[in-house]
Design a protein around this motif. Structure first.
Motif, PDB file in Angstrom:
ATOM      1  N   SER A  37     -31.384 -56.913  43.214  1.00 34.09           N
ATOM      2  CA  SER A  37     -32.145 -57.530  44.294  1.00 34.09           C
ATOM      3  C   SER A  37     -31.512 -57.243  45.652  1.00 34.09           C
ATOM      4  O   SER A  37     -32.203 -56.968  46.634  1.00 34.09           O
ATOM      5  CB  SER A  37     -32.234 -59.037  44.066  1.00 34.09           C
ATOM      6  N   SER A  38     -30.177 -57.270  45.717  1.00 32.12           N
ATOM      7  CA  SER A  38     -29.496 -57.004  46.992  1.00 32.12           C
ATOM      8  C   SER A  38     -29.682 -55.564  47.435  1.00 32.12           C
ATOM      9  O   SER A  38     -29.824 -55.280  48.636  1.00 32.12           O
ATOM     10  CB  SER A  38     -28.009 -57.334  46.869  1.00 32.12           C
ATOM     11  N   GLN A  39     -29.699 -54.637  46.467  1.00 35.45           N
ATOM     12  CA  GLN A  39     -29.931 -53.232  46.803  1.00 35.45           C
ATOM     13  C   GLN A  39     -31.360 -53.008  47.288  1.00 35.45           C
ATOM     14  O   GLN A  39     -31.599 -52.247  48.231  1.00 35.45           O
ATOM     15  CB  GLN A  39     -29.626 -52.343  45.598  1.00 35.45           C
ATOM     16  N   VAL A  40     -32.310 -53.678  46.651  1.00 37.23           N
ATOM     17  CA  VAL A  40     -33.707 -53.599  47.085  1.00 37.23           C
ATOM     18  C   VAL A  40     -33.829 -54.131  48.511  1.00 37.23           C
ATOM     19  O   VAL A  40     -34.493 -53.525  49.371  1.00 37.23           O
ATOM     20  CB  VAL A  40     -34.620 -54.396  46.130  1.00 37.23           C
ATOM     21  N   LEU A  97     -41.031 -57.540  40.554  1.00 35.99           N
ATOM     22  CA  LEU A  97     -41.407 -58.511  41.583  1.00 35.99           C
ATOM     23  C   LEU A  97     -40.314 -59.572  41.747  1.00 35.99           C
ATOM     24  O   LEU A  97     -40.030 -60.020  42.872  1.00 35.99           O
ATOM     25  CB  LEU A  97     -42.732 -59.175  41.221  1.00 35.99           C
ATOM     26  N   ASP A  98     -39.682 -59.962  40.639  1.00 37.07           N
ATOM     27  CA  ASP A  98     -38.630 -60.976  40.709  1.00 37.07           C
ATOM     28  C   ASP A  98     -37.478 -60.535  41.616  1.00 37.07           C
ATOM     29  O   ASP A  98     -36.850 -61.368  42.275  1.00 37.07           O
ATOM     30  CB  ASP A  98     -38.091 -61.273  39.305  1.00 37.07           C
ATOM     31  N   LYS A  99     -37.204 -59.244  41.653  1.00 41.27           N
ATOM     32  CA  LYS A  99     -36.135 -58.753  42.532  1.00 41.27           C
ATOM     33  C   LYS A  99     -36.488 -59.009  43.992  1.00 41.27           C
ATOM     34  O   LYS A  99     -35.630 -59.371  44.794  1.00 41.27           O
ATOM     35  CB  LYS A  99     -35.894 -57.265  42.293  1.00 41.27           C
ATOM     36  N   PHE A 145     -44.759 -52.300  53.531  1.00 41.90           N
ATOM     37  CA  PHE A 145     -45.577 -52.303  52.321  1.00 41.90           C
ATOM     38  C   PHE A 145     -44.711 -51.888  51.137  1.00 41.90           C
ATOM     39  O   PHE A 145     -44.172 -50.786  51.104  1.00 41.90           O
ATOM     40  CB  PHE A 145     -46.761 -51.349  52.472  1.00 41.90           C
ATOM     41  N   LEU A 146     -44.601 -52.807  50.168  1.00 46.52           N
ATOM     42  CA  LEU A 146     -43.803 -52.576  48.974  1.00 46.52           C
ATOM     43  C   LEU A 146     -44.720 -52.573  47.759  1.00 46.52           C
ATOM     44  O   LEU A 146     -45.566 -53.467  47.605  1.00 46.52           O
ATOM     45  CB  LEU A 146     -42.739 -53.673  48.820  1.00 46.52           C
ATOM     46  N   VAL A 147     -44.534 -51.575  46.888  1.00 43.49           N
ATOM     47  CA  VAL A 147     -45.283 -51.485  45.632  1.00 43.49           C
ATOM     48  C   VAL A 147     -44.324 -51.822  44.497  1.00 43.49           C
ATOM     49  O   VAL A 147     -43.246 -51.224  44.390  1.00 43.49           O
ATOM     50  CB  VAL A 147     -45.848 -50.064  45.429  1.00 43.49           C
ATOM     51  N   VAL A 148     -44.677 -52.795  43.652  1.00 45.58           N
ATOM     52  CA  VAL A 148     -43.848 -53.140  42.494  1.00 45.58           C
ATOM     53  C   VAL A 148     -44.671 -52.982  41.222  1.00 45.58           C
ATOM     54  O   VAL A 148     -45.884 -53.190  41.216  1.00 45.58           O
ATOM     55  CB  VAL A 148     -43.273 -54.573  42.585  1.00 45.58           C
ATOM     56  N   GLU A 165     -44.863 -44.696  59.082  1.00 43.92           N
ATOM     57  CA  GLU A 165     -44.278 -45.882  58.441  1.00 43.92           C
ATOM     58  C   GLU A 165     -43.936 -45.577  56.984  1.00 43.92           C
ATOM     59  O   GLU A 165     -44.598 -44.771  56.319  1.00 43.92           O
ATOM     60  CB  GLU A 165     -45.239 -47.069  58.513  1.00 43.92           C
ATOM     61  N   VAL A 166     -42.906 -46.281  56.500  1.00 45.28           N
ATOM     62  CA  VAL A 166     -42.412 -46.067  55.141  1.00 45.28           C
ATOM     63  C   VAL A 166     -43.052 -47.051  54.170  1.00 45.28           C
ATOM     64  O   VAL A 166     -43.129 -48.253  54.453  1.00 45.28           O
ATOM     65  CB  VAL A 166     -40.877 -46.212  55.092  1.00 45.28           C
ATOM     66  N   VAL A 167     -43.510 -46.533  53.027  1.00 42.82           N
ATOM     67  CA  VAL A 167     -43.992 -47.365  51.920  1.00 42.82           C
ATOM     68  C   VAL A 167     -43.024 -47.161  50.756  1.00 42.82           C
ATOM     69  O   VAL A 167     -42.766 -46.027  50.339  1.00 42.82           O
ATOM     70  CB  VAL A 167     -45.418 -46.977  51.499  1.00 42.82           C
ATOM     71  N   GLN A 168     -42.476 -48.253  50.238  1.00 44.04           N
ATOM     72  CA  GLN A 168     -41.517 -48.188  49.141  1.00 44.04           C
ATOM     73  C   GLN A 168     -42.206 -48.462  47.803  1.00 44.04           C
ATOM     74  O   GLN A 168     -43.052 -49.357  47.701  1.00 44.04           O
ATOM     75  CB  GLN A 168     -40.383 -49.196  49.341  1.00 44.04           C
ATOM     76  N   ILE A 169     -41.810 -47.693  46.767  1.00 43.26           N
ATOM     77  CA  ILE A 169     -42.386 -47.829  45.425  1.00 43.26           C
ATOM     78  C   ILE A 169     -41.266 -48.200  44.459  1.00 43.26           C
ATOM     79  O   ILE A 169     -40.302 -47.450  44.295  1.00 43.26           O
ATOM     80  CB  ILE A 169     -43.058 -46.513  44.986  1.00 43.26           C
ATOM     81  N   LEU A 170     -41.401 -49.347  43.820  1.00 47.80           N
ATOM     82  CA  LEU A 170     -40.410 -49.861  42.869  1.00 47.80           C
ATOM     83  C   LEU A 170     -41.067 -49.920  41.492  1.00 47.80           C
ATOM     84  O   LEU A 170     -41.644 -50.929  41.101  1.00 47.80           O
ATOM     85  CB  LEU A 170     -39.918 -51.243  43.325  1.00 47.80           C
TER      86      LEU A 170
END
Length: 629
Positions: free
Chosen positions: A123-126, A146-148, A137-140, A88-93
């Motif tokens: 936000s649309s790209q995210v 977080l607002d995005k 699972f997203l890390v911000v 599974e993929v976890v994204q880090i922003l």
């Protein structure tokens, strides 16, 4: 340790055991065949050695390999407790920071796939990347990022948990989907207490061909594509880095480019695990040059835009110096350029030339390098985009060795590189160990290596298009290989301009030469199916404003600055100078200045500051049409 019965011949490079033949399987670095296995080996063998530094309240704080291991373990186990599955993929922003690396390793050690989202993305790209990667699972990093996520219209229903690194301004945040980092650490500690040894057991399950990270391409030709890189791909890049870069134990590095990009991920996440070098995280993109002076690294990897910015700053400093200072700089540069010419041509300097360089070093260059934070630099690397040979020559003149390399996401940024003793201006270097190169009939550069990626995430047709029938990677770049094996890149296949007269022109070299002007930040050559070439120019705001102040040019804002007749004349003179270096059919007949400042948030630029040619041409069609009336 590797699970393979047949162990290939090994050699020791900078104290690290690696394959003698880096094209041979299994690929091993210190006896490990996965990134997570190497990370465990490094953390357990040298727990008290400094792994990285980060500034807190203006003070550099040190963190050891034991700190790195412990926090990555808590993150990995915490995510498993929340339901993370292998694959599974976890994204880090987030901007660069130590927690970025903790999540990167924590996810990979548990068999997950680590991926990053640029903090400049909208936000649309995210939303697109979250949906495309099926991220749960997203890390911000903070409230801004977080607002995005919160602005995504459908709420990104596939995301189960959002882990937040900083709680400032978010103390009243409620909801089961949100989790702060200390809470994740606590979950990891609970999981470790209930299932001791489970983290290490997951590391042992990893296979070299497992996907370790998902790197989204910058989207210069459409929607971003997720490039799947395996443990083996990255280990090949690590071996190449050990052989070609001046990394060594305790060598200082500065991390400031986005860790989403494979260029910085290699330099600041993976090479240091093998080389045991020390990564210093820049406080922010705005403080890079201040942090560079503080750290004074031995290895500094950057994109051309950064090297161009340093050059521009020096020219500004020189112009603001006293008459004596300007004279000293001018004479020193004459001596430095003679040195650069000798080094480039492989010829010794005359006795008089050596004396001039010695005096220039004593009076100018030594202080200049210290001012720039490059007094200890053994090797500068420029990659991710073409750099002007004239700019590299300038750095050689002041005693800063900058070497150009070439790679792309799809080959783990591992293809060719110049290095001390094997360097040629205007070329991107010779093939790295274990990399084969060839030039196709249409001029395309194609490569074959264990670094070549597994394919694009859920895009089998695009993956098939990227490889030839016999398994070579199509780079999309065109070029040639000289008699000594140096690769010269002349442009992109898709960027070739065919004029109305039938002449084929690759614009990259012309654009690169224009960008060497410290008044020009970027350029796009226009002319496909047209009678002559024109250019859209982005001016360098800082240097052109300095010119305007000195020349007493009135302007109210950036747009009015670009329209000032004196500025138009200034850029026209720069273009005329460049035109002298090219054949008549390659000369620029007209130009227009883009009157807005472009940033990575704009459609025209990628997060790595590369122009999206198609977007630029579409958005500024009126300017282009005006040049052909």
């Amino acid at each position: 340790m590797t699970r393979h019965a047949t162990i290939p011949p090994m050699e020791t490079v900078k104290g690290v055991a690696i394959n003698v033949d880096s094209s041979q399987r299994p690929l091993l670095v210190d006896g490990c065949d996965t990134i997570s296995g190497l990370f465990r080996h490094r953390a357990q063998s040298e727990p008290t050695r400094i792994a990285h530094r980060e500034k807190t309240l203006g003070i550099w704080r040190e963190f050891t390999w034991a700190d790195y291991w412990t926090h990555a373990k808590w993150i990995g186990l915490g995510l498993r407790r929340l339901g993370l599955q292998r694959g599974e993929v976890v994204q880090i922003l987030s901007e660069d920071r130590k927690e970025w690396l903790y999540f990167d390793q924590g996810v990979q050690c548990m068999g997950g796939i680590s991926s990053g989202i640029y903090t400049t993305d909208s936000s649309s790209q995210v939303a697109y990347i979250l949906q495309n990667s099926r991220c749960r699972f997203l890390v911000v990093e903070n409230e801004e990022q977080l607002d995005k996520f919160l602005d995504i219209p459908d709420g990104a229903p596939g995301v189960d948990k959002v882990i937040i690194l900083e709680d400032e301004g978010l103390h009243d945040l409620k909801g089961e989907r949100f989790l702060f980092l200390p809470e994740l650490y606590a979950l990891g500690q609970q999981e470790e207490a209930e299932h001791p040894g489970s983290f290490e057991a997951e590391i042992d399950k990893a296979q070299p061909q497992d996907v370790a990270l998902l790197i989204y391409t910058s989207g210069t030709t459409g929607a971003p594509k997720g490039a799947m890189l395996t443990h083996e791909n990255v280990l090949h890049a690590i071996q190449a880095g050990l052989r070609n870069l001046a990394v060594r134990p305790e060598a200082e590095q500065l991390c400031f480019l986005p860790l989403c990009h494979i260029f910085e991920r290699n330099n600041s996440a993976y090479f240091p695990i093998a080389a045991r070098s020390v990564v210093n995280f820049a406080e922010s993109p705005e403080t890079v040059f201040d942090n560079l002076r503080e750290v004074s690294p031995e290895v500094f990897a950057a994109v051309p835009r950064v090297w161009e910015k340093v050059y521009s700053r020096v020219l500004i400093l020189a112009s603001e110096a006293t008459w004596t200072g300007r004279m000293a700089y001018g004479l020193a540069m004459k001596a430095g350029m003679a040195r650069a010419e000798a080094e480039t041509g492989g010829k010794p300097l005359s006795i008089l030339g050596r004396a001039g360089v010695a005096l220039a070093e004593l009076l100018v260059f030594r202080n200049l390098r210290q001012l720039l934070g490059m007094d200890r630099l053994k090797q500068g690397i420029s990659g991710a985009a073409p750099i002007s040979p004239a700019l590299l020559k300038w750095y050689r003149a002041i005693g800063v060795p900058v070497f150009e390399g070439y790679g792309m996401t799809e080959n783990a940024a591992t293809c060719t590189v110049n290095r001390p003793g094997a360097d040629r201006l205007g070329a991107t270097g010779q093939a790295m160990p274990g990399v084969d190169l060839r030039i196709a009939e249409d001029g395309e550069i194609q490569s074959r290596a264990l670094a070549n990626f597994k394919g694009y995430w859920e895009l089998p047709e695009k993956t098939a298009e990227t490889f030839t029938a016999d398994g070579w990677l199509r780079t999309g770049d065109i070029g040639r290989i000289d008699d000594d094996g140096f690769l010269i890149i002349t442009g992109r296949l898709k960027d070739i301009i065919i004029t109305a007269g039938g002449k084929n022109i690759t614009p990259a070299e012309i654009e690169s030469r224009l960008k060497f002007s410290h008044y020009i930040s970027d350029a796009v050559i226009i002319g496909d199916r047209r009678k002559y070439l024109t250019a859209l120019i982005m001016i360098d705001q800082e240097n052109v404003e300095k010119f305007a102040q000195t020349a007493r040019v009135p302007y109210a804002d950036f747009a009015s600055l670009t329209r000032a007749p004196q500025v138009q004349d200034l850029i026209r003179a720069e273009i005329d100078q460049v035109n002298k270096e090219f054949a008549r059919v390659e000369q620029i007949k007209d130009f227009r200045l883009i009157d807005v400042l472009l940033t990575a948030e704009d459609d025209e630029l990628t997060a790595t500051m590369k122009l999206k040619r198609s977007f630029v041409e579409k958005k500024h069609k009126a300017l282009i049409d005006d040049m052909y009336r």
